[in-house]
Design a protein around this motif. Sequence first.
Motif, PDB file in Angstrom:
ATOM      1  N   ASN A 188       0.850  -1.196   0.000  1.00  0.00           N
ATOM      2  CA  ASN A 188       0.000   0.000   0.000  1.00  0.00           C
ATOM      3  C   ASN A 188       0.889   1.250   0.000  1.00  0.00           C
ATOM      4  OD1 ASN A 188      -1.542   2.191   0.755  1.00  0.00           O
ATOM      5  ND2 ASN A 188      -2.530   1.176   2.489  1.00  0.00           N
ATOM      6  N   LYS A 189       0.796   2.018  -1.087  1.00  0.00           N
ATOM      7  CA  LYS A 189       1.671   3.188  -1.227  1.00  0.00           C
ATOM      8  C   LYS A 189       1.443   4.189  -0.085  1.00  0.00           C
ATOM      9  CE  LYS A 189       3.593   5.837  -5.038  1.00  0.00           C
ATOM     10  NZ  LYS A 189       3.554   7.207  -4.587  1.00  0.00           N
ATOM     11  N   GLY A 190       0.170   4.328   0.319  1.00  0.00           N
ATOM     12  CA  GLY A 190      -0.159   5.272   1.393  1.00  0.00           C
ATOM     13  C   GLY A 190       0.534   4.882   2.693  1.00  0.00           C
ATOM     14  N   PHE A 191       0.557   3.577   2.968  1.00  0.00           N
ATOM     15  CA  PHE A 191       1.230   3.087   4.185  1.00  0.00           C
ATOM     16  C   PHE A 191       2.725   3.404   4.104  1.00  0.00           C
ATOM     17  CE2 PHE A 191       3.868  -0.179   6.143  1.00  0.00           C
ATOM     18  CZ  PHE A 191       3.407  -0.192   7.453  1.00  0.00           C
ATOM     19  N   ARG A 192       3.319   3.126   2.933  1.00  0.00           N
ATOM     20  CA  ARG A 192       4.770   3.344   2.798  1.00  0.00           C
ATOM     21  C   ARG A 192       5.107   4.834   2.891  1.00  0.00           C
ATOM     22  NH1 ARG A 192       4.485   0.189  -1.789  1.00  0.00           N
ATOM     23  NH2 ARG A 192       5.515   1.804  -3.015  1.00  0.00           N
ATOM     24  N   GLU A 193       4.220   5.667   2.320  1.00  0.00           N
ATOM     25  CA  GLU A 193       4.488   7.113   2.382  1.00  0.00           C
ATOM     26  C   GLU A 193       4.442   7.606   3.821  1.00  0.00           C
ATOM     27  OE1 GLU A 193       1.830   8.893  -0.455  1.00  0.00           O
ATOM     28  OE2 GLU A 193       3.256   8.512  -2.085  1.00  0.00           O
ATOM     29  N   GLU A 194       3.458   7.092   4.575  1.00  0.00           N
ATOM     30  CA  GLU A 194       3.354   7.523   5.978  1.00  0.00           C
ATOM     31  C   GLU A 194       4.570   7.044   6.779  1.00  0.00           C
ATOM     32  OE1 GLU A 194      -0.471   7.700   8.403  1.00  0.00           O
ATOM     33  OE2 GLU A 194       0.420   5.803   9.072  1.00  0.00           O
ATOM     34  N   LEU A 195       4.956   5.781   6.559  1.00  0.00           N
ATOM     35  CA  LEU A 195       6.127   5.256   7.274  1.00  0.00           C
ATOM     36  C   LEU A 195       7.373   6.078   6.908  1.00  0.00           C
ATOM     37  CD1 LEU A 195       7.528   3.089   9.017  1.00  0.00           C
ATOM     38  CD2 LEU A 195       7.622   1.613   7.000  1.00  0.00           C
ATOM     39  N   ALA A 196       7.496   6.380   5.598  1.00  0.00           N
ATOM     40  CA  ALA A 196       8.672   7.129   5.128  1.00  0.00           C
ATOM     41  C   ALA A 196       8.787   8.485   5.832  1.00  0.00           C
ATOM     42  CB  ALA A 196       8.609   7.316   3.613  1.00  0.00           C
ATOM     43  N   GLU A 197       7.625   9.096   6.143  1.00  0.00           N
ATOM     44  CA  GLU A 197       7.624  10.390   6.855  1.00  0.00           C
ATOM     45  C   GLU A 197       8.321  10.296   8.212  1.00  0.00           C
ATOM     46  OE1 GLU A 197       5.956  13.464   6.230  1.00  0.00           O
ATOM     47  OE2 GLU A 197       5.831  12.687   4.171  1.00  0.00           O
ATOM     48  N   TRP A 198       8.343   9.085   8.787  1.00  0.00           N
ATOM     49  CA  TRP A 198       8.888   8.922  10.141  1.00  0.00           C
ATOM     50  C   TRP A 198      10.252   8.245  10.140  1.00  0.00           C
ATOM     51  CZ3 TRP A 198       6.835  11.421  14.181  1.00  0.00           C
ATOM     52  CH2 TRP A 198       5.548  11.923  14.026  1.00  0.00           C
ATOM     53  N   LEU A 199      10.796   7.937   8.955  1.00  0.00           N
ATOM     54  CA  LEU A 199      12.137   7.337   8.917  1.00  0.00           C
ATOM     55  C   LEU A 199      13.166   8.463   8.986  1.00  0.00           C
ATOM     56  CD1 LEU A 199      11.679   4.507   6.257  1.00  0.00           C
ATOM     57  CD2 LEU A 199      11.554   4.362   8.752  1.00  0.00           C
ATOM     58  N   ARG A 200      14.217   8.239   9.733  1.00  0.00           N
ATOM     59  CA  ARG A 200      15.211   9.291   9.973  1.00  0.00           C
ATOM     60  C   ARG A 200      16.609   8.763   9.685  1.00  0.00           C
ATOM     61  NH1 ARG A 200      11.063  11.655  10.196  1.00  0.00           N
ATOM     62  NH2 ARG A 200      10.088  12.671  11.988  1.00  0.00           N
ATOM     63  N   PRO A 201      17.532   9.674   9.307  1.00  0.00           N
ATOM     64  CA  PRO A 201      18.934   9.255   9.173  1.00  0.00           C
ATOM     65  C   PRO A 201      19.550   8.995  10.545  1.00  0.00           C
ATOM     66  CG  PRO A 201      18.690  11.616   8.764  1.00  0.00           C
ATOM     67  CD  PRO A 201      17.309  11.086   9.008  1.00  0.00           C
ATOM     68  N   ASN A 202      20.687   8.331  10.544  1.00  0.00           N
ATOM     69  CA  ASN A 202      21.369   8.033  11.818  1.00  0.00           C
ATOM     70  C   ASN A 202      22.097   9.249  12.378  1.00  0.00           C
ATOM     71  OD1 ASN A 202      20.528   5.450  11.532  1.00  0.00           O
ATOM     72  ND2 ASN A 202      22.527   4.596  10.957  1.00  0.00           N
ATOM     73  N   ILE A 203      22.185  10.304  11.585  1.00  0.00           N
ATOM     74  CA  ILE A 203      22.905  11.500  12.039  1.00  0.00           C
ATOM     75  C   ILE A 203      22.028  12.725  11.807  1.00  0.00           C
ATOM     76  CG2 ILE A 203      25.311  10.741  11.778  1.00  0.00           C
ATOM     77  CD1 ILE A 203      25.205  11.891   8.934  1.00  0.00           C
ATOM     78  N   GLY A 204      22.424  13.840  12.446  1.00  0.00           N
ATOM     79  CA  GLY A 204      21.670  15.081  12.259  1.00  0.00           C
ATOM     80  C   GLY A 204      20.793  15.337  13.468  1.00  0.00           C
ATOM     81  N   LYS A 205      19.998  16.404  13.377  1.00  0.00           N
ATOM     82  CA  LYS A 205      19.193  16.815  14.529  1.00  0.00           C
ATOM     83  C   LYS A 205      17.892  16.003  14.535  1.00  0.00           C
ATOM     84  CE  LYS A 205      17.498  21.010  16.713  1.00  0.00           C
ATOM     85  NZ  LYS A 205      16.103  20.580  16.731  1.00  0.00           N
TER      86      LYS A 205
END
Length: 337
Positions: A188-205
């Motif tokens: 489900n693209k909508g599910f992946r888009e929502e999850l992607a919004e909350w994925l973060r890099p290992n560095i940065g603020k």
Amino acid sequence: MVHLAPWNVAESNFPHESELEQQLTFLLKYAILAPSSHNSQPWKFSVESNDLAIFPDFSRSLPVVDPYHRELFISLGCALENLLVAADHFGFKTAVDYLPEGEEAGPAARVSCKPGKEPFSRSLFHSIPRRHTNRLRYGPISIEKELLDQLIDCRRENDLMLEIVVGQELKSQVGELIIQADQKQFSNKGFREELAEWLRPNIGKVVDGLPGYTQGVSTLPSLFSSMFVRGLNIAKGQMNKDRKLVDNSPALTVIFSKENDTESWLKVGQFYERLALLATNIGIVQAPMNQPVEIPELADELADLLGRKGRPQMLFRMGHAKPAQPIPRRPLEEVLI
Ligand SMILES: Cc1cc2nc3c(=O)[nH]c(=O)nc-3n(C[C@H](O)[C@H](O)[C@H](O)COP(=O)(O)O)c2cc1C
């Protein structure tokens, strides 16, 4: 650097000589270490004389995976449990009013705290900064019956039930529902888009969401995880990965509730967090795999499979593994009203 400072909270910094409001504010340092879906930390807190209140922050909701805010309120319940464990530890007598009436845009719970109770060092308190969701593959050692009994015994709420599945065949059938849910969600693209919004890099603020290292992703690829999950149907990979995780987990655990309403969700959160703290205490790690519970028809199938009448609310695996790393939290000032 990702923001891990809140994990360094020190009991010795409790402001014994300060005003009550400052003491209650200190307790919130433990509340914000609670687990939450996608590490969304969907909470706000207020402190007023003897009272602490915990509010939902709907701007941090997950409309695709959690359209009715079920998991949002479970997350608030987890924060509430940490708060109560900390209050107890520092000698406060507490009373909880769930969903107090007559307050517009009101709190999920209001906790009155009276000082003067004999300080009581429940060992769960010391597990708060040590509890982490552990997504590693678990070792093959089964969990001793005596430890499972301790977990079963920590239930206080009559309207909640706990099922710990250790038999290979039943575990595999529950695993099948997890895999089916992976297929549905990750296609489900909508599910992946929502999850992607909350994925973060290992560095940065980074103060919230899921850094790549929670999934074993190293720093360079973690910069692209969000783009990758958004753009590709990774259902197959996720299904294979989860099948192995389930097969290697000595126990799968389900919390059920009789009712499926906001107050029950708060209490499920409290129970789940108490289990997670106790598990930490006795050397067991755990990680939610809530996918089937997030899809109503699969939640029904899970209840049928386990022969339960209630509504499954949390599904998590338990076992033994190396400790997991802490992940970021927002600073307390950001969540105080
Ligand atoms: C209601 C709820 C549902 C969750 N569902 C999942 C899940 O399906 N899969 C998963 O890997 N983690 C799940 N988690 C764990 C959160 O992602 C985790 O608590 C959050 O990222 C914070 O990390 P920490 O628990 O290590 O502090 C869930 C947590 C809660 C409270």
